[in-house]
Design a protein around this motif. Sequence first.
Motif, PDB file in Angstrom:
ATOM      1  N   LEU A 123      -6.439   4.728  -5.585  1.00  0.00           N
ATOM      2  CA  LEU A 123      -5.919   5.952  -6.196  1.00  0.00           C
ATOM      3  C   LEU A 123      -6.162   7.173  -5.315  1.00  0.00           C
ATOM      4  O   LEU A 123      -5.257   7.990  -5.110  1.00  0.00           O
ATOM      5  CB  LEU A 123      -6.559   6.156  -7.570  1.00  0.00           C
ATOM      6  CG  LEU A 123      -6.207   5.123  -8.641  1.00  0.00           C
ATOM      7  CD1 LEU A 123      -7.034   5.350  -9.898  1.00  0.00           C
ATOM      8  CD2 LEU A 123      -4.722   5.162  -8.969  1.00  0.00           C
ATOM      9  N   VAL A 124      -7.378   7.292  -4.777  1.00  0.00           N
ATOM     10  CA  VAL A 124      -7.702   8.454  -3.941  1.00  0.00           C
ATOM     11  C   VAL A 124      -6.866   8.447  -2.661  1.00  0.00           C
ATOM     12  O   VAL A 124      -6.301   9.474  -2.267  1.00  0.00           O
ATOM     13  CB  VAL A 124      -9.209   8.482  -3.606  1.00  0.00           C
ATOM     14  CG1 VAL A 124      -9.515   9.522  -2.531  1.00  0.00           C
ATOM     15  CG2 VAL A 124     -10.027   8.774  -4.857  1.00  0.00           C
ATOM     16  N   GLY A 125      -6.783   7.292  -2.002  1.00  0.00           N
ATOM     17  CA  GLY A 125      -5.990   7.205  -0.778  1.00  0.00           C
ATOM     18  C   GLY A 125      -4.529   7.533  -1.021  1.00  0.00           C
ATOM     19  O   GLY A 125      -3.909   8.294  -0.261  1.00  0.00           O
ATOM     20  N   GLY A 126      -3.967   6.992  -2.105  1.00  0.00           N
ATOM     21  CA  GLY A 126      -2.573   7.272  -2.429  1.00  0.00           C
ATOM     22  C   GLY A 126      -2.343   8.730  -2.787  1.00  0.00           C
ATOM     23  O   GLY A 126      -1.360   9.349  -2.350  1.00  0.00           O
ATOM     24  N   ASN A 127      -3.235   9.303  -3.580  1.00  0.00           N
ATOM     25  CA  ASN A 127      -3.109  10.711  -3.974  1.00  0.00           C
ATOM     26  C   ASN A 127      -3.150  11.645  -2.773  1.00  0.00           C
ATOM     27  O   ASN A 127      -2.341  12.572  -2.653  1.00  0.00           O
ATOM     28  CB  ASN A 127      -4.234  11.097  -4.940  1.00  0.00           C
ATOM     29  CG  ASN A 127      -4.084  10.449  -6.305  1.00  0.00           C
ATOM     30  OD1 ASN A 127      -3.029   9.912  -6.636  1.00  0.00           O
ATOM     31  ND2 ASN A 127      -5.135  10.489  -7.101  1.00  0.00           N
ATOM     32  N   LEU A 128      -4.112  11.426  -1.875  1.00  0.00           N
ATOM     33  CA  LEU A 128      -4.256  12.295  -0.704  1.00  0.00           C
ATOM     34  C   LEU A 128      -3.057  12.162   0.233  1.00  0.00           C
ATOM     35  O   LEU A 128      -2.628  13.143   0.853  1.00  0.00           O
ATOM     36  CB  LEU A 128      -5.546  11.964   0.036  1.00  0.00           C
ATOM     37  CG  LEU A 128      -6.849  12.279  -0.712  1.00  0.00           C
ATOM     38  CD1 LEU A 128      -8.056  11.838   0.104  1.00  0.00           C
ATOM     39  CD2 LEU A 128      -6.955  13.771  -1.042  1.00  0.00           C
ATOM     40  N   PHE A 182       2.074   6.474  -0.679  1.00  0.00           N
ATOM     41  CA  PHE A 182       1.002   6.130  -1.626  1.00  0.00           C
ATOM     42  C   PHE A 182       0.359   4.799  -1.243  1.00  0.00           C
ATOM     43  O   PHE A 182      -0.878   4.704  -1.169  1.00  0.00           O
ATOM     44  CB  PHE A 182       1.547   6.056  -3.051  1.00  0.00           C
ATOM     45  CG  PHE A 182       0.484   5.804  -4.087  1.00  0.00           C
ATOM     46  CD1 PHE A 182      -0.168   6.845  -4.701  1.00  0.00           C
ATOM     47  CD2 PHE A 182       0.112   4.500  -4.435  1.00  0.00           C
ATOM     48  CE1 PHE A 182      -1.171   6.618  -5.642  1.00  0.00           C
ATOM     49  CE2 PHE A 182      -0.875   4.256  -5.365  1.00  0.00           C
ATOM     50  CZ  PHE A 182      -1.525   5.322  -5.974  1.00  0.00           C
ATOM     51  N   THR A 183       1.169   3.772  -1.015  1.00  0.00           N
ATOM     52  CA  THR A 183       0.603   2.461  -0.685  1.00  0.00           C
ATOM     53  C   THR A 183      -0.083   2.473   0.679  1.00  0.00           C
ATOM     54  O   THR A 183      -1.157   1.881   0.834  1.00  0.00           O
ATOM     55  CB  THR A 183       1.685   1.370  -0.703  1.00  0.00           C
ATOM     56  OG1 THR A 183       2.751   1.726   0.189  1.00  0.00           O
ATOM     57  CG2 THR A 183       2.244   1.186  -2.099  1.00  0.00           C
ATOM     58  N   MET A 184       0.476   3.186   1.642  1.00  0.00           N
ATOM     59  CA  MET A 184      -0.145   3.237   2.972  1.00  0.00           C
ATOM     60  C   MET A 184      -1.447   4.028   2.940  1.00  0.00           C
ATOM     61  O   MET A 184      -2.416   3.676   3.621  1.00  0.00           O
ATOM     62  CB  MET A 184       0.829   3.859   3.981  1.00  0.00           C
ATOM     63  CG  MET A 184       2.036   2.998   4.301  1.00  0.00           C
ATOM     64  SD  MET A 184       1.608   1.341   4.905  1.00  0.00           S
ATOM     65  CE  MET A 184       0.798   1.751   6.447  1.00  0.00           C
ATOM     66  N   GLY A 185      -1.498   5.102   2.143  1.00  0.00           N
ATOM     67  CA  GLY A 185      -2.744   5.847   1.995  1.00  0.00           C
ATOM     68  C   GLY A 185      -3.818   5.000   1.342  1.00  0.00           C
ATOM     69  O   GLY A 185      -4.990   5.046   1.734  1.00  0.00           O
ATOM     70  N   SER A 186      -3.413   4.212   0.352  1.00  0.00           N
ATOM     71  CA  SER A 186      -4.352   3.299  -0.316  1.00  0.00           C
ATOM     72  C   SER A 186      -4.888   2.263   0.660  1.00  0.00           C
ATOM     73  O   SER A 186      -6.095   1.971   0.677  1.00  0.00           O
ATOM     74  CB  SER A 186      -3.653   2.602  -1.491  1.00  0.00           C
ATOM     75  OG  SER A 186      -3.186   3.541  -2.424  1.00  0.00           O
ATOM     76  N   ILE A 187      -4.000   1.705   1.470  1.00  0.00           N
ATOM     77  CA  ILE A 187      -4.402   0.697   2.461  1.00  0.00           C
ATOM     78  C   ILE A 187      -5.385   1.297   3.461  1.00  0.00           C
ATOM     79  O   ILE A 187      -6.425   0.699   3.775  1.00  0.00           O
ATOM     80  CB  ILE A 187      -3.163   0.137   3.180  1.00  0.00           C
ATOM     81  CG1 ILE A 187      -2.362  -0.771   2.233  1.00  0.00           C
ATOM     82  CG2 ILE A 187      -3.554  -0.637   4.445  1.00  0.00           C
ATOM     83  CD1 ILE A 187      -1.001  -1.167   2.762  1.00  0.00           C
TER      84      ILE A 187
END
Length: 332
Positions: A70-75, A284-289
């Motif tokens: 969630l944090v990675g995707g949000n940022l 979102f998915t790449m930030g999460s990864i």
Amino acid sequence: MNKITLDKKKSLYIIGSIVLLFAIALTSMKMGSLDISYGEIIKGILTNSTTGNFAIIKDLRFPRVIIAILVGGNLAICGVLLQVVVKNPLADPGITGISAGASLVAILIMVLFPQLNSMKSLLAFGGGLISACLVFSIAYDKGFSPLRIILAGVAINAMLSAMSSILTTINSNGVSSVTNWLNGSLATVTWSDAKMLFIYSLIGVLISFTLRQTCNLMSLGDKTAKSLGVDIHKQRIIISAVAVFLASISTGVAGIISFVGLIVPHIGRFIIGSDHKYLIPFSFTMGSILLLIADTIGRCLFTPYEIPVGLVMSVIGGPFFIFLLRRSMKKC
């Protein structure tokens, strides 16, 4: 290549990134000071057992992985939106001072008003909003200059970070936990944090996706967007508010994590293009990864010691920021 084929290809990239995210999430839950098999992970997710390795999976690793996603995707989405608003490829919630404002309010709650801890993320949103307004008002002069935004962000960051340090120093109790949080740590997150962040994130991400067409129009330039009927000033405020909301709620839970919002939008545009219909979900998915990988590295690299994910991202993102800065200077 016709539009239908191109759209199908972009959709496949998004689906592929979701599959990759799922695989990395399982791997992240498996790795650590105690290596757990994939079979135990699946059982731990599907059953109600709270003994042995199941407790580690459900109570420690599972909520941590969810919050990293969630944090990675949000940022990452925050970075996409900010770069549209200020037309600056270097825009990022950390660089523009949003994270520093949100973290100052969060620290105030942690050290002075712990009874408000359940509202920390929402109150952090107020801090991030004030900080963003300060940076943008200082940087604005008949438009937004990338250099002015960076300089204003550095100044506001320094001022708010100093205030956070003063609060931490005055509060001798719990300095270690606050310091870890400031460095961007997921070590102490709980299921209550995950549930709260999920609700706020769902609201912010859905709103950001409704802004996809506006972002596309604004990316064409202010004159073109105005000619197409877009109220530039109104939409800039709305998009900025959504970006600040996503960054602030994430900072309120995980602390300051820089460079996710800087790195991911560039990767996304390189792979999938600038159409925000695809760029927002893909980011979102790449930030999460990216954040999941960084957190797993921080947990496992020097076991049993743990490096906060914010420090890992600083090591990864610093060189990337320097590269982008030098490239933008060459274009000037």
